[in-house]
Design an enzyme around this catalytic site. Sequence first.
Site, PDB file in Angstrom:
ATOM      1  N   CYS A   6       0.846  -1.191   0.000  1.00 54.16           N
ATOM      2  CA  CYS A   6       0.000   0.000   0.000  1.00 54.16           C
ATOM      3  C   CYS A   6       0.883   1.243   0.000  1.00 54.16           C
ATOM      4  O   CYS A   6       2.107   1.160   0.103  1.00 54.16           O
ATOM      5  CB  CYS A   6      -0.918   0.011   1.218  1.00 54.16           C
ATOM      6  SG  CYS A   6      -0.026   0.064   2.790  1.00 54.16           S
ATOM      7  N   CYS A  37       3.189   1.694   2.950  1.00 57.73           N
ATOM      8  CA  CYS A  37       4.460   0.963   2.849  1.00 57.73           C
ATOM      9  C   CYS A  37       5.490   1.794   2.088  1.00 57.73           C
ATOM     10  O   CYS A  37       6.660   1.874   2.476  1.00 57.73           O
ATOM     11  CB  CYS A  37       4.254  -0.374   2.140  1.00 57.73           C
ATOM     12  SG  CYS A  37       3.136  -1.503   2.998  1.00 57.73           S
ATOM     13  N   ASP A  67       7.235  29.965 -30.784  1.00 60.36           N
ATOM     14  CA  ASP A  67       8.343  30.485 -31.580  1.00 60.36           C
ATOM     15  C   ASP A  67       8.004  30.265 -33.054  1.00 60.36           C
ATOM     16  O   ASP A  67       7.172  29.419 -33.399  1.00 60.36           O
ATOM     17  CB  ASP A  67       9.626  29.744 -31.202  1.00 60.36           C
ATOM     18  CG  ASP A  67      10.812  30.185 -32.028  1.00 60.36           C
ATOM     19  OD1 ASP A  67      10.985  31.396 -32.213  1.00 60.36           O
ATOM     20  OD2 ASP A  67      11.542  29.300 -32.508  1.00 60.36           O
TER      21      ASP A  67
END
Length: 750
Positions: free
Chosen positions: A23, A26, A442
């Site tokens: 999980c 952890c 640009d």
Amino acid sequence: MSTTAPATVAAPPVELNISGMSCAACAGRVERALNKLDGVDAVVNYATERAIVTGLEPDRQADAVEAVARAGYGAVVRVDVADEWTKRSNETRITGLRRRLIVAALLTIPLMDLTLILALVPGLRFPHWELVCIALAIPIVTWCAWPFHRNTIRNLRHGAVSMDTLVSLGIAASFGWALVTVLIGSDAAGYWIGYGPTPPGANAIYLDVAAGMTTFQLAGRYFEARSRRKAGDVLDALAALAPTTARIRRDDRDVVVPITEVRATDTVIVLPGETIPVDGEVTEGWAAVDTSAMTGEPVPREIGPGKQVMAGTVNTNGRLLLTVTAAGTRTQLAQLATLAERAQESKARIQSLVDRIVQWFVPSIVVLAIAVTTVWLIAGVQPSHAVSIGVAVLIIACPCALGLATPTALMVGVGRGAQLGILIKGQGALEASGRIDTVVLDKTGTLTEGVMRVISVTVDETVAPHEALCSAGALEAGSTHPVAVAVLEHARTQVHDLPDLTGFRVLPGLGVEGTIDRAPVAIGGPRLVNNLKADIAPKLTEAIEVARASGASPIVLIRAGRAVAVFAVEDQVRATAPGAITALKAMGMRTVLLTGDDDAAARLVAAAVGIDEVRSQVSPVEKAHAITELREAGHRVAMVGDGINDAAALAGADLGMAVVTGTDVALKSADIILVRDDLTVVPDAIGLSRRTLRTIRGNLIWAFGYNIAAIPLAAAGLLNPLIAAAAMSLSSVFVVWNSLRLRNAGITRS
């Protein structure tokens, strides 16, 4: 005599494959353990099950592995590019979960039928029926549920809790309560999983709860693991594109060698149907090359001598000889895969908040479940009912979906982007994309192709067109200027042999001159006519003005003191630019053209593609200032540039997007790197980023909303443990499924 100490070179990041995490809590525990090491900064990703550790010298890698082990998890330094360890680990885990799920399901179904019938219909009971039910339940709550118990024991040994703790406690409480009442005996009426009274002895029904909870949890964990593997496969598909061997020419023989043995001086041969193994320049042959896996473009591109090709693309129908420009880890494909992996390192602000919530959420739920059970006991309900409610609170509150909400969506979104030629470098780019209202582009190399082309030739009546092309080509063959290259390439498409040129000389700021067949010739801009005092016909003067009005550059060829031809040269607007601008406007974006070119040329390009605002004749520094001005005016700005001259502007924007090729893919100034040679990649990138961000937000809303709504229901006794276990598992599966929908994100067609 003084000496200067050598500069300290920062150690490259170390990647660890982490095992044993179940999980997000952890992952947080492993991360905290690693960050306790001196000078170390670690980020642990639960979705990819990897840790990225910076500030760790090579001789200290064992310290990191040991720190993870002390936290109760396993770690292996990732050295295999193909990451076979992770694949084997995933397969082992999925296979183990599948076996336990099959056994649990095969035992749970008859157990639930048997206990349900016998518990509720006393007349059908037979001697020691409870012991038969217990015998069926024991393998389920022990061997099948062992992954949950093992993680709980390991975490408790290290003074921590996780989501598995909630599951393990729920299973143990349900089974323990049923076991105690069956063995000790009770004449009191039971309580059928929280939904009303049952005959005496029916407490064995809690064997159903323990078995059903285990089966539901295993099913959810199994399908979650499979879904996460599929999500990871999207990202791993990049690395899988690279061939492991290459056919090269050595000593006049074609030999197949491992890709690690290919050198920059080698010539690589690619046959029809083969994947191109290196980045290189075609020296011989023509072929249609399928770039869809790298750029998302569905139509193969015609490739011939002088063209660049990328590793991972497929030669569909011709034989190509390549000069190697990059091989192995230096290819654009390898850099894409590396940067895509690095995109998993960063954490969005919302994910950091989620991690902090999960850290205290699990122990809080354990306390809450005990408190709820105690309150119900004090309120006078039967102990079985109180236990049922406490177990339901434990199970329904597991924040597994919360831990998966962000990393799974990011993993799939980044992987899908890489397949479409869009490299999202981190969650900051996703967050920025949701706020963008202005896109600054640009001109050269972004809106235009960045390659000069001759679009028209006007020839005086005194010279033949063929002769004018020959003279222009011979003069420009000695120059590397982009305009000269364009004129030379145009001439070579019309004539085969160029005349001999003598006395070649560069005229600084004007052009070049020389002698052909004892006649003086020169070529350059219109100022060259005045400088050489050459005669020019009205027809050619008009051609110069027409070229200027159209935004092209006029180039004049002079022979024997008279202008004899005018070449109009321009950097053509990308064919996909109008469609890209239209798509951006459809997304509610304001568009701005920012260029160093003169105003007339800039406005012509802007009008051709439909851009709203033009800012011309700005230097690279002024581009960065223009971005700052727009942001100070309250706009959220995305800057799209070629990744070289626009670096400062890219870095200064809320969202920097670099249109790059070749080794420029490693550019650090941009948040998103656009690899596909198609300007529609810009709206695609913003669209994918926004969709990924929406998915993350949707996942989090679901996960938070689910817990907020479900916990009070469970605490009020309105949810039984079986339904709670099923709902919690389905919640995690839903979050992963919702993230996987990003795999279907498409591309804009211009």
